[in-house]
Design an enzyme around this catalytic site. Sequence first.
Site, PDB file in Angstrom:
ATOM      1  N   PRO A 240       0.792  -1.240   0.000  1.00  0.00           N
ATOM      2  CA  PRO A 240       0.000   0.000   0.000  1.00  0.00           C
ATOM      3  C   PRO A 240       0.820   1.283   0.000  1.00  0.00           C
ATOM      4  CG  PRO A 240       0.063  -0.920   2.204  1.00  0.00           C
ATOM      5  CD  PRO A 240       0.780  -1.914   1.311  1.00  0.00           C
ATOM      6  N   CYS A 241       1.514   1.552  -1.117  1.00  0.00           N
ATOM      7  CA  CYS A 241       2.284   2.793  -1.210  1.00  0.00           C
ATOM      8  C   CYS A 241       1.364   4.013  -1.247  1.00  0.00           C
ATOM      9  CB  CYS A 241       3.215   2.761  -2.418  1.00  0.00           C
ATOM     10  SG  CYS A 241       2.412   2.416  -3.987  1.00  0.00           S
ATOM     11  N   HIS A 242       0.059   3.797  -1.476  1.00  0.00           N
ATOM     12  CA  HIS A 242      -0.871   4.926  -1.466  1.00  0.00           C
ATOM     13  C   HIS A 242      -1.088   5.465  -0.054  1.00  0.00           C
ATOM     14  CE1 HIS A 242      -3.266   1.252  -0.841  1.00  0.00           C
ATOM     15  NE2 HIS A 242      -4.096   2.005  -0.138  1.00  0.00           N
TER      16      HIS A 242
END
Length: 292
Positions: A240-242
């Site tokens: 989850p780089c968001h």
Amino acid sequence: MTDYQRIAAALTYAQAHFQTQPDLDELARQAHWSPFHFQRKFQEWVGVSPKKFLQYLSLDHAKQLLRQQASVAEAAHATGLSGTGRLHDLFVTLEAMTPGEYRHGGAALAITYSFGESAFGTYLVASTAKGICKLAFIEDETTALAELRAEWPNATLAAEETGAHAQVARFFTRDFPATGPLHLHLKGTAFQLKIWESLLRVPEGELRTYAQLAEAAENGAAVRAAGTAIGANPVAYLIPCHRVIRGTGELGQYRWGSTRKAALLGWEAARTGQKSDFSLIDSGTTSSLLVE
């Protein structure tokens, strides 16, 4: 000598003599520091340990030789490694493939891929026998497939929706059932893998800054490197780089679009019942990671 000059001297020496595999004491002498002080300073300036830096130099040289069709044994010898076993371990650790697989451009690798639809747009998912190797939101299927072929030019690609692909699809539903661990087959440096592993520990409804991710990867000084590693994430959403934002509180950029990033965060806030502004919480390597 300034710290920069000391580190520069050690870097120059390492690049010129990596084929002799200099040890920590030898590199420290170039900087005129004790080995202990040199190890700490090198980590601060370069972002990796002296040993890891030498491994990267060795790997890059071996990759160049293998691209020229040198044998694995020839590449190991010319790189200064004691044997093919060490070169094999180096490739598996840093590239998630064997030297032979790299030499043949993934020719021994079978990759299955499929396209899917989510609330956030069309995506491409691809996997090997070891796990998911790519998940990307896309605008055009033809372009996305061409990019996958460019990444693995000699691999065998087959259009097929596997069980792992169906499992990925369930991650995009609001009430997905427990499906057990999902394996990821990732290529990256040790630092990138640490950053991606740290991202896996960020729960829905929470955010981290780039500095916090760098600290979680045990290198708080390498904030810019952390940002680069986050931007290189090959597996959208599952890693989850968001959920990473700037220290100022701004959302920042996202590889698959800032609008999609805001939509993902809003969706997760609704799922978890969190406020839309999210609270920032401080965070507490292998080439195969697990997503529960």
